[in-house]
Every structure is written in C-alpha cells, then in structure tokens.
Design an enzyme around this catalytic site. Structure first.
Site, PDB file in Angstrom:
ATOM      1  N   GLY A 106      17.856  59.864  82.027  1.00  0.00           N
ATOM      2  CA  GLY A 106      18.881  59.582  81.017  1.00  0.00           C
ATOM      3  C   GLY A 106      20.259  59.475  81.662  1.00  0.00           C
ATOM      4  O   GLY A 106      21.014  58.518  81.424  1.00  0.00           O
ATOM      5  N   HIS A 107      20.586  60.436  82.536  1.00  0.00           N
ATOM      6  CA  HIS A 107      21.867  60.367  83.252  1.00  0.00           C
ATOM      7  C   HIS A 107      21.892  59.150  84.179  1.00  0.00           C
ATOM      8  O   HIS A 107      22.907  58.466  84.286  1.00  0.00           O
ATOM      9  CB  HIS A 107      22.077  61.623  84.106  1.00  0.00           C
ATOM     10  CG  HIS A 107      22.150  62.900  83.341  1.00  0.00           C
ATOM     11  ND1 HIS A 107      21.131  63.818  83.345  1.00  0.00           N
ATOM     12  CD2 HIS A 107      23.124  63.410  82.548  1.00  0.00           C
ATOM     13  CE1 HIS A 107      21.486  64.854  82.591  1.00  0.00           C
ATOM     14  NE2 HIS A 107      22.674  64.629  82.087  1.00  0.00           N
ATOM     15  N   ARG A 164      17.203  70.309  79.529  1.00  0.00           N
ATOM     16  CA  ARG A 164      16.491  71.504  79.049  1.00  0.00           C
ATOM     17  C   ARG A 164      14.978  71.330  79.062  1.00  0.00           C
ATOM     18  O   ARG A 164      14.251  72.320  78.942  1.00  0.00           O
ATOM     19  CB  ARG A 164      16.937  71.853  77.630  1.00  0.00           C
ATOM     20  CG  ARG A 164      18.379  72.304  77.566  1.00  0.00           C
ATOM     21  CD  ARG A 164      18.817  72.428  76.124  1.00  0.00           C
ATOM     22  NE  ARG A 164      20.264  72.461  76.021  1.00  0.00           N
ATOM     23  CZ  ARG A 164      20.985  73.566  76.012  1.00  0.00           C
ATOM     24  NH1 ARG A 164      20.399  74.721  76.077  1.00  0.00           N
ATOM     25  NH2 ARG A 164      22.295  73.514  75.941  1.00  0.00           N
ATOM     26  N   GLY A 214      24.974  68.327  85.203  1.00  0.00           N
ATOM     27  CA  GLY A 214      23.972  68.392  86.259  1.00  0.00           C
ATOM     28  C   GLY A 214      22.553  68.449  85.721  1.00  0.00           C
ATOM     29  O   GLY A 214      22.310  68.104  84.574  1.00  0.00           O
ATOM     30  N   LYS A 223      22.020  60.615  72.721  1.00  0.00           N
ATOM     31  CA  LYS A 223      21.187  61.753  72.303  1.00  0.00           C
ATOM     32  C   LYS A 223      22.090  62.833  71.699  1.00  0.00           C
ATOM     33  O   LYS A 223      21.750  63.435  70.699  1.00  0.00           O
ATOM     34  CB  LYS A 223      20.379  62.338  73.459  1.00  0.00           C
ATOM     35  CG  LYS A 223      19.444  63.454  72.961  1.00  0.00           C
ATOM     36  CD  LYS A 223      18.457  63.862  73.995  1.00  0.00           C
ATOM     37  CE  LYS A 223      19.028  64.864  74.939  1.00  0.00           C
ATOM     38  NZ  LYS A 223      19.331  66.174  74.306  1.00  0.00           N
TER      39      LYS A 223
END
Ligand code: PAF
Length: 283
Positions: free
Chosen positions: A36-37, A187, A31, A149
C-alpha cells in the site's frame, strides 16, 4: 537515496533541490511499509522530481500506550523497499527531533473529527494534525500522498491544509488489497494466521454489501454488514457507519448524498483494523 534524521539535514538537501527548480513531494508514513505504501511512493515518484518519505511512529496520535509500544518498527526493511521504489530521501527522525517540546496545539475539525475514529480514539486526529503539519513545515512539499484506507484521516488532512493555508496538493490514493481482499495495513503483521483468516470477513462482507445495497435500503445494508461481523467469532465490531464522503456524517437514505462511503472499525483479537467501501462515487 539519502536517509536523514534531522530537520537541518533535510532542509539542506531540499534547499538544493528547490534551487534547481525541482518539484518535491512527501509521503508521510509510520513505517512497517507494505505494498500500500509502495503504491503511494510509486505514484509520487512518477509525478514529482523529488520524493521524500517520512518514517516516524508519531506518539501523539496514539491514545493507547500498548498500541504505541507494539506498533511494528522495521526501518531497515523500509529503507530497502523505498530504495527499490525510487524514493529520493527518507526522513526518519527521533521523537525528540519532532517534539523538542510538548506540542500543545489544539485543532478544531468538528464535525469531521467527532465521528467514527474521532469518537473511538479521542485525541487521535489532533495528534495526526500535529505531526503532519510539522512534516509539511519541514518539507514544504508541492504534493503529499495519503491512502484512502484512512478515509477520515484524508478528509481531516484536507481540512487542515485549508485551515492553515498550506499550498500543498493532497493526493488520495486507492486502497491496496491482498489477493484475498484484506486491506493492506502495517497492523496485519500483528495478526496470527487464524486471526488473519477471520479478518477476511471484513472485505468479503463489504464487497457483498455492494451487491446487497442494490436491492435494499441503507439501514438494511448497515444491518447486513453489522450482522456478518457480529456472527464471526473473534471479530469485535466498533462501528460500521455509512456516511456522506465529504462531511463524514452518517446518512439515512442512499439518496441523501451523491458520495456514499461505508467505514468500518473492529478488533480482530487485539488488533484494531479499519476498512471502507464506496457505494456511490463522487464522479
Ligand atoms: O497514516 C499514517 O500512517 C499516519 O497517520 C501519518 C499520516 C503518517 C501521520 O503519522
């Protein structure tokens, strides 16, 4: 798009898809989704009939209780992004649903998991393998998509697929960066404006090191990156390793491998960030 929280609901949706002969893919996430997701989901939607995205903050892969507690949780915003990107099913289970009993399985990925993240975060990859294998059993996808990544994670998942004989194609997708170069990460939202500015040193240094590497040996290039990070106040380097991209073992000379990747982990304030750069690509 359907949002389900139990394996039973998921199975009944997927059984119907399989009866229609549809290809199924999985994009596992924790989540707090970002571009990127989104890039993984877009690729999956383009390459498969049905895209399942799991959203689950997996407790067994956190070796730091505070990290688990502070990990961002934004399911509503995640679902909005996934709907927009064309995902078909969101699987957002509870911890009890995924771990009705303690998962005591112990995986052996040595030497892939004894270095870098494996050395700094004991038990992390065992937890990743526990949840990813559970998700693979629940979804039985034809393909699964992971970001590069998490370079070491990708290698370990490929190894897990090999060891457990999953018939799943693992698709690695390139790192997505902000316009200023910072590698996208859930993050990043935990960084203050000042910390975010400092974090830019990471990608800037890695990119500069590509040029530097052309005229310098591997040890000098490693030292170049380490010095740049150590000279930046507020960044606390955990490791910078230049490794063979397949075995993940540190190498000493550029000529030691055809596939050379530099992997970095550091703390920016209290936030742990990772990134990597390819010096020599496998093709
Ligand atoms: O990369 C991540 O977000 C997680 O490690 C994963 C693969 C979703 C497993 O929890």
């Amino acid at each position: 798009m359907r949002v389900v929280s139990t394996k039973a609901e998921l199975k009944s949706l997927l059984d119907a898809c399989r009866l229609e002969g549809k290809s199924i893919s999985l994009v596992p996430t924790m989540g707090a989704l970002h571009e990127g997701h989104a890039s993984l989901v877009r690729r999956s939607v383009a390459e498969n009939d049905v895209t399942v995205v799991s959203v689950f903050v997996n407790p067994t892969q956190f070796n730091d209780k505070n990290d688990l507690k502070n990990y961002p949780r934004t399911l509503e915003a995640d679902c909005a992004l996934l709907e927009k990107e064309g995902a078909d099913i969101v699987f957002a289970p509870t911890v009890e649903e995924m771990y009705p009993e303690e998962d005591t399985r112990v995986f052996a990925f040595s030497p892939l998991d004894t270095v870098m993240e494996g050395a700094c975060r004991p038990g992390h990859f065992n937890g990743v393998a526990q949840i990813v294998s559970k998700l693979f059993y629940a979804v039985e996808p034809d393909r699964a998509y992971f970001g590069e990544k998490d370079f070491q994670q990708l290698a370990i998942i490929r190894e897990m697929v090999r060891q457990l004989s999953f018939d799943i194609e693992i698709v690695g997708c390139p790192i997505v960066r902000e316009n200023d170069g910072l590698a996208m990460s859930s993050r990043n939202t935990l960084l203050s404006a000042e910390e975010r500015e400092r974090a830019l040193t990471i990608s800037r240094t890695l990119f500069k090191s590509l040029e530097y590497a052309k005229g310098n040996n591997l040890a000098e290039t490693k030292a170049f990156v380490e010095a740049a990070i150590n000279e930046t106040p507020g960044l606390d380097l955990e490791y910078y390793q230049i490794v063979d991209g397949n075995t993940l073992q540190a190498i000493e000379e550029w000529s030691d491998s055809e596939y050379v990747v530099g992997c970095i982990a550091l703390f920016c304030g209290k936030v742990r960030l990772i990134d990597n750069i390819v010096y020599k690509d496998k093709e």
